[in-house]
Design a protein around this motif. Structure first.
Motif, PDB file in Angstrom:
ATOM      1  N   LEU A   6     -11.182  15.686 -16.893  1.00 17.11           N
ATOM      2  CA  LEU A   6     -12.272  14.672 -17.361  1.00 17.11           C
ATOM      3  C   LEU A   6     -11.821  13.271 -17.109  1.00 17.11           C
ATOM      4  N   GLN A   7     -12.696  12.235 -17.454  1.00 12.10           N
ATOM      5  CA  GLN A   7     -12.491  10.807 -16.914  1.00 12.10           C
ATOM      6  C   GLN A   7     -12.858  10.008 -18.285  1.00 12.10           C
ATOM      7  N   ARG A  25     -19.464  11.234 -22.843  1.00 14.21           N
ATOM      8  CA  ARG A  25     -20.676  12.584 -22.362  1.00 14.21           C
ATOM      9  C   ARG A  25     -21.905  11.886 -22.716  1.00 14.21           C
ATOM     10  N   ARG A  26     -22.759  12.197 -21.792  1.00  8.97           N
ATOM     11  CA  ARG A  26     -24.490  12.091 -22.179  1.00  8.97           C
ATOM     12  C   ARG A  26     -25.168  13.405 -21.802  1.00  8.97           C
ATOM     13  N   VAL A  53      -3.571   0.117 -21.879  1.00  9.42           N
ATOM     14  CA  VAL A  53      -4.883   0.058 -22.635  1.00  9.42           C
ATOM     15  C   VAL A  53      -6.072  -0.519 -21.642  1.00  9.42           C
ATOM     16  N   GLY A  54      -7.299   0.147 -21.608  1.00 13.47           N
ATOM     17  CA  GLY A  54      -8.337  -0.252 -20.758  1.00 13.47           C
ATOM     18  C   GLY A  54      -8.196   0.284 -19.317  1.00 13.47           C
ATOM     19  N   ASP A  55      -7.192   0.965 -18.930  1.00 10.41           N
ATOM     20  CA  ASP A  55      -6.972   1.544 -17.533  1.00 10.41           C
ATOM     21  C   ASP A  55      -8.196   2.978 -17.585  1.00 10.41           C
ATOM     22  N   GLN A  56      -8.972   3.108 -16.603  1.00 10.22           N
ATOM     23  CA  GLN A  56      -9.547   4.086 -16.180  1.00 10.22           C
ATOM     24  C   GLN A  56      -8.730   5.157 -15.909  1.00 10.22           C
ATOM     25  N   VAL A  57      -8.694   6.561 -16.399  1.00 16.06           N
ATOM     26  CA  VAL A  57      -7.732   7.691 -16.061  1.00 16.06           C
ATOM     27  C   VAL A  57      -8.535   8.984 -15.922  1.00 16.06           C
ATOM     28  N   SER A  58      -7.998   9.778 -15.394  1.00 18.14           N
ATOM     29  CA  SER A  58      -8.299  11.439 -15.224  1.00 18.14           C
ATOM     30  C   SER A  58      -7.331  12.180 -15.869  1.00 18.14           C
ATOM     31  N   ILE A  59      -7.903  13.110 -16.770  1.00 17.95           N
ATOM     32  CA  ILE A  59      -6.996  13.911 -17.431  1.00 17.95           C
ATOM     33  C   ILE A  59      -7.332  15.431 -17.090  1.00 17.95           C
ATOM     34  N   GLN A  76      -4.600   7.124 -12.659  1.00 22.97           N
ATOM     35  CA  GLN A  76      -5.286   5.945 -13.357  1.00 22.97           C
ATOM     36  C   GLN A  76      -5.758   5.086 -12.196  1.00 22.97           C
ATOM     37  N   THR A  77      -6.728   4.065 -12.721  1.00 22.70           N
ATOM     38  CA  THR A  77      -6.900   2.811 -11.802  1.00 22.70           C
ATOM     39  C   THR A  77      -6.801   1.682 -13.022  1.00 22.70           C
TER      40      THR A  77
END
Length: 79
Positions: A6-7, A25-26, A53-59, A76-77
């Motif tokens: 998940l991102q 999720r949409r 805090v605020g980083d885009q991550v994949s888990i 993470q980015t």
């Protein structure tokens, strides 16, 4: 069976080696035919405390590491 990935966005990094990630999720509502957004928070293991805090991550899904943690930080980015 492959592990789910998940991102999301880190919303808390106050705990040691743990981050809280908000995943959105949409989907289309079955009756109203309108796009609906739902969010959920996941506790993920961050071994080196690199995510902020605020980083885009994949888990990625993993075996249970504690009562709440069943996800591991992949990458993470910076935001």
């Amino acid at each position: 069976m492959p592990k789910r990935v998940l991102q999301g966005v880190v919303v808390s990094d106050k705990q040691d080696k743990t981050v809280v990630v908000k995943v959105e999720r949409r989907f289309t509502h079955p009756v109203m035919k309108k796009t609906v957004r739902r969010t959920k928070n996941y506790h993920a293991h961050d071994e080196n405390n690199v995510a902020k805090v605020g980083d885009q991550v994949s888990i990625e899904e993993s075996k249970p590491l504690s009562k709440l943690k069943t996800w591991v930080l992949l990458d993470q980015t910076k935001a």
